[in-house]
Design an enzyme around this catalytic site. Structure first.
Site, PDB file in Angstrom:
ATOM      1  N   ARG A 198     -47.807  23.004 -24.031  1.00 42.54           N
ATOM      2  CA  ARG A 198     -48.062  22.551 -22.510  1.00 42.54           C
ATOM      3  C   ARG A 198     -49.487  23.260 -22.137  1.00 42.54           C
ATOM      4  O   ARG A 198     -50.167  24.139 -22.591  1.00 42.54           O
ATOM      5  CB  ARG A 198     -46.834  23.741 -21.700  1.00 42.54           C
ATOM      6  CG  ARG A 198     -45.531  23.035 -22.090  1.00 42.54           C
ATOM      7  CD  ARG A 198     -44.389  24.242 -21.238  1.00 42.54           C
ATOM      8  NE  ARG A 198     -43.134  23.984 -21.800  1.00 42.54           N
ATOM      9  CZ  ARG A 198     -42.462  24.566 -22.658  1.00 42.54           C
ATOM     10  NH1 ARG A 198     -43.096  25.378 -23.332  1.00 42.54           N
ATOM     11  NH2 ARG A 198     -41.024  23.937 -22.860  1.00 42.54           N
ATOM     12  N   LYS A 222     -42.412  29.447 -22.047  1.00 43.62           N
ATOM     13  CA  LYS A 222     -41.607  29.632 -20.911  1.00 43.62           C
ATOM     14  C   LYS A 222     -40.790  30.868 -21.056  1.00 43.62           C
ATOM     15  O   LYS A 222     -40.276  31.202 -22.299  1.00 43.62           O
ATOM     16  CB  LYS A 222     -40.741  28.611 -20.501  1.00 43.62           C
ATOM     17  CG  LYS A 222     -41.643  27.337 -20.016  1.00 43.62           C
ATOM     18  CD  LYS A 222     -40.653  26.258 -19.579  1.00 43.62           C
ATOM     19  CE  LYS A 222     -41.401  25.099 -18.915  1.00 43.62           C
ATOM     20  NZ  LYS A 222     -40.432  23.839 -18.351  1.00 43.62           N
ATOM     21  N   HIS A 293     -49.590  16.802 -20.074  1.00 44.03           N
ATOM     22  CA  HIS A 293     -48.204  16.469 -20.387  1.00 44.03           C
ATOM     23  C   HIS A 293     -48.226  15.082 -21.374  1.00 44.03           C
ATOM     24  O   HIS A 293     -47.020  15.221 -22.309  1.00 44.03           O
ATOM     25  CB  HIS A 293     -47.163  16.622 -19.455  1.00 44.03           C
ATOM     26  CG  HIS A 293     -45.991  17.366 -19.747  1.00 44.03           C
ATOM     27  ND1 HIS A 293     -45.963  18.620 -19.916  1.00 44.03           N
ATOM     28  CD2 HIS A 293     -44.816  16.820 -19.853  1.00 44.03           C
ATOM     29  CE1 HIS A 293     -44.762  19.133 -20.422  1.00 44.03           C
ATOM     30  NE2 HIS A 293     -44.021  18.073 -20.127  1.00 44.03           N
ATOM     31  N   ARG A 296     -48.826  15.876 -24.899  1.00 46.11           N
ATOM     32  CA  ARG A 296     -47.667  16.679 -25.201  1.00 46.11           C
ATOM     33  C   ARG A 296     -46.579  15.510 -25.840  1.00 46.11           C
ATOM     34  O   ARG A 296     -46.100  15.574 -26.778  1.00 46.11           O
ATOM     35  CB  ARG A 296     -47.127  17.402 -24.165  1.00 46.11           C
ATOM     36  CG  ARG A 296     -45.756  18.211 -24.791  1.00 46.11           C
ATOM     37  CD  ARG A 296     -45.693  19.422 -23.535  1.00 46.11           C
ATOM     38  NE  ARG A 296     -44.294  20.061 -23.817  1.00 46.11           N
ATOM     39  CZ  ARG A 296     -43.870  21.050 -24.374  1.00 46.11           C
ATOM     40  NH1 ARG A 296     -44.896  21.600 -25.318  1.00 46.11           N
ATOM     41  NH2 ARG A 296     -42.705  21.454 -24.469  1.00 46.11           N
ATOM     42  N   HIS A 319     -38.764  23.738 -26.801  1.00 52.67           N
ATOM     43  CA  HIS A 319     -37.728  23.499 -26.012  1.00 52.67           C
ATOM     44  C   HIS A 319     -36.483  24.230 -26.353  1.00 52.67           C
ATOM     45  O   HIS A 319     -36.062  24.797 -27.545  1.00 52.67           O
ATOM     46  CB  HIS A 319     -37.297  21.988 -26.196  1.00 52.67           C
ATOM     47  CG  HIS A 319     -38.315  20.727 -25.758  1.00 52.67           C
ATOM     48  ND1 HIS A 319     -38.194  19.717 -26.178  1.00 52.67           N
ATOM     49  CD2 HIS A 319     -39.118  21.117 -24.867  1.00 52.67           C
ATOM     50  CE1 HIS A 319     -39.176  19.188 -25.576  1.00 52.67           C
ATOM     51  NE2 HIS A 319     -39.614  19.730 -24.612  1.00 52.67           N
ATOM     52  N   TYR A 328     -37.905  11.828 -26.749  1.00 53.99           N
ATOM     53  CA  TYR A 328     -38.819  11.167 -27.535  1.00 53.99           C
ATOM     54  C   TYR A 328     -38.174  10.182 -28.835  1.00 53.99           C
ATOM     55  O   TYR A 328     -38.793   9.300 -28.979  1.00 53.99           O
ATOM     56  CB  TYR A 328     -39.472  12.266 -28.213  1.00 53.99           C
ATOM     57  CG  TYR A 328     -40.168  13.284 -27.304  1.00 53.99           C
ATOM     58  CD1 TYR A 328     -41.181  12.779 -26.422  1.00 53.99           C
ATOM     59  CD2 TYR A 328     -39.684  14.483 -27.186  1.00 53.99           C
ATOM     60  CE1 TYR A 328     -41.763  13.376 -25.524  1.00 53.99           C
ATOM     61  CE2 TYR A 328     -40.554  15.475 -26.306  1.00 53.99           C
ATOM     62  CZ  TYR A 328     -41.322  14.745 -25.304  1.00 53.99           C
ATOM     63  OH  TYR A 328     -42.023  15.533 -24.314  1.00 53.99           O
TER      64      TYR A 328
END
Length: 347
Positions: A198, A222, A293, A296, A319, A328
């Site tokens: 990110r 995150k 993004h 990404r 993730h 994806y």
């Protein structure tokens, strides 16, 4: 029922600003909680609800390690929920029952909110009520049975392989003269595409997060979760050139350990990184206009098309859920269908 004192919760949510000069855009430090009277604040709420909201924001920031964006979004959502409850005559957290939550979402839907917005606000409400139950502010988790519409997940736009190569080659050509900013821009583009991290993770990298010998980055994502992300030789070479020839020219006493620096020597700002990506894509004929993004998305799609398994891509992207990564696979399936329709005689 235990309600945290307002004085305690307020002191928890204050944050210090950035040390040293701002980066290229002169960006201020990440804002903290909105003060009373501002969007997302507690002005006008009954004391018990105001105290609970502020304690919840402190929980998100200091215990869950949520990003500034998540804290701001959830803070505003819960302020709106509690204001709706106040209008319904509810003045304490135990009075936030399922009908109140459903009424709030119904009002949002009637006002024309998108499905994705409704889904996020429902998630914020569930997070708040679950926290309230754990904190002893409510006897039960009222949001446990709260349903929300599934947000539609449009297929992300990605670069083709030749477009990605053209973007990176053009950035490398500009960096050939050895000027600091082109060297930085080439390195950050290579890292974004090579790693799929990110943009906030990119800007948070320090110089000692780069392991050149093993071609790994130490990334803090995150929730302050740390992971190791591999990168290829082109990215390693671009970062090395930036560290040896570009960064020393921009470094100041305020630079600290930041890997990527702004024009005035501070840690690179996310908005500046976004601008770099937009500018390089705009200068590439035929390339779509993507934010970081989008790189990404592009990295993940190209990995899957190259034979990487979904679990490995999940780990690379950081993730928490495999379901998030599965978007994806839809991109690859769409491309497979397009190839089939071009190639099969009876498609």
């Amino acid at each position: 029922m235990t309600i945290l004192p307002l004085s305690v919760t307020v002191c928890l949510v204050s944050e210090t600003g950035l040390v040293g000069p701002a980066d290229d855009g002169g960006a201020p430090a990440e804002p903290g909680e909105a003060p009373p009277g501002e969007p997302g604040g507690s002005a006008g709420l009954p004391p018990a609800l105001a105290s609970a909201r502020e304690a919840f924001v402190a929980h998100l920031r200091h215990e869950r390690g949520a990003s500034g964006h998540t804290v701001r979004a959830y803070s505003a959502d819960i302020a709106a929920l509690l204001e709706h409850a106040r209008r319904m005559g509810r003045t304490s957290v135990p009075e936030l029952d399922l009908p109140v939550l459903r009424s709030w979402l119904a009002r949002q839907r009637a006002s024309g909110c998108a499905r994705s917005t409704l889904a996020r606000r429902a998630a914020a409400a569930r997070t708040f009520t679950a926290w309230a139950a754990r904190a002893g502010l409510a006897e039960a988790d009222a949001g446990a049975l709260l349903a929300s519409p599934k947000a539609r997940r449009p297929l992300p736009t990605v670069l083709r392989r030749d477009e990605a190569a053209a973007v990176l080659d053009s950035a490398a050509a500009l960096a050939a003269d050895g000027e600091p900013l082109p060297l930085r821009n080439a390195a950050l583009l290579e890292v974004l595409y090579a790693s799929g991290i990110r943009v906030a993770e990119l800007c948070g990298l320090d110089t000692d997060d780069v392991d050149e010998s093993r071609r790994l980055l130490r990334v803090v994502g995150k929730g302050d979760k740390e992971r190791r992300v591999p990168v290829g030789l082109p990215a390693v070479r671009a970062v090395r050139a930036w560290l040896q020839e570009g960064r020393p020219a921009l470094r100041t006493p305020f630079s600290g350990p930041a890997l990527f620096l702004g024009a005035r020597g501070g840690r690179l700002d996310v908005r500046t990184a976004r601008r770099v990506v937009h500018e390089r894509l705009a200068a590439t004929p035929g390339a779509p206009d993507l934010a970081p993004h989008g790189l990404r998305h592009t990295a993940a799609t190209h990995l899957l098309e190259g034979g990487a398994d979904l679990r490995s891509v999940q780990e690379l992207l950081g993730h928490a859920s495999l379901g998030t990564t599965q978007v994806y696979t839809h991109v690859s399936v769409e491309r497979l269908k397009a190839t089939y329709e071009r190639a099969h005689p009876r498609a």
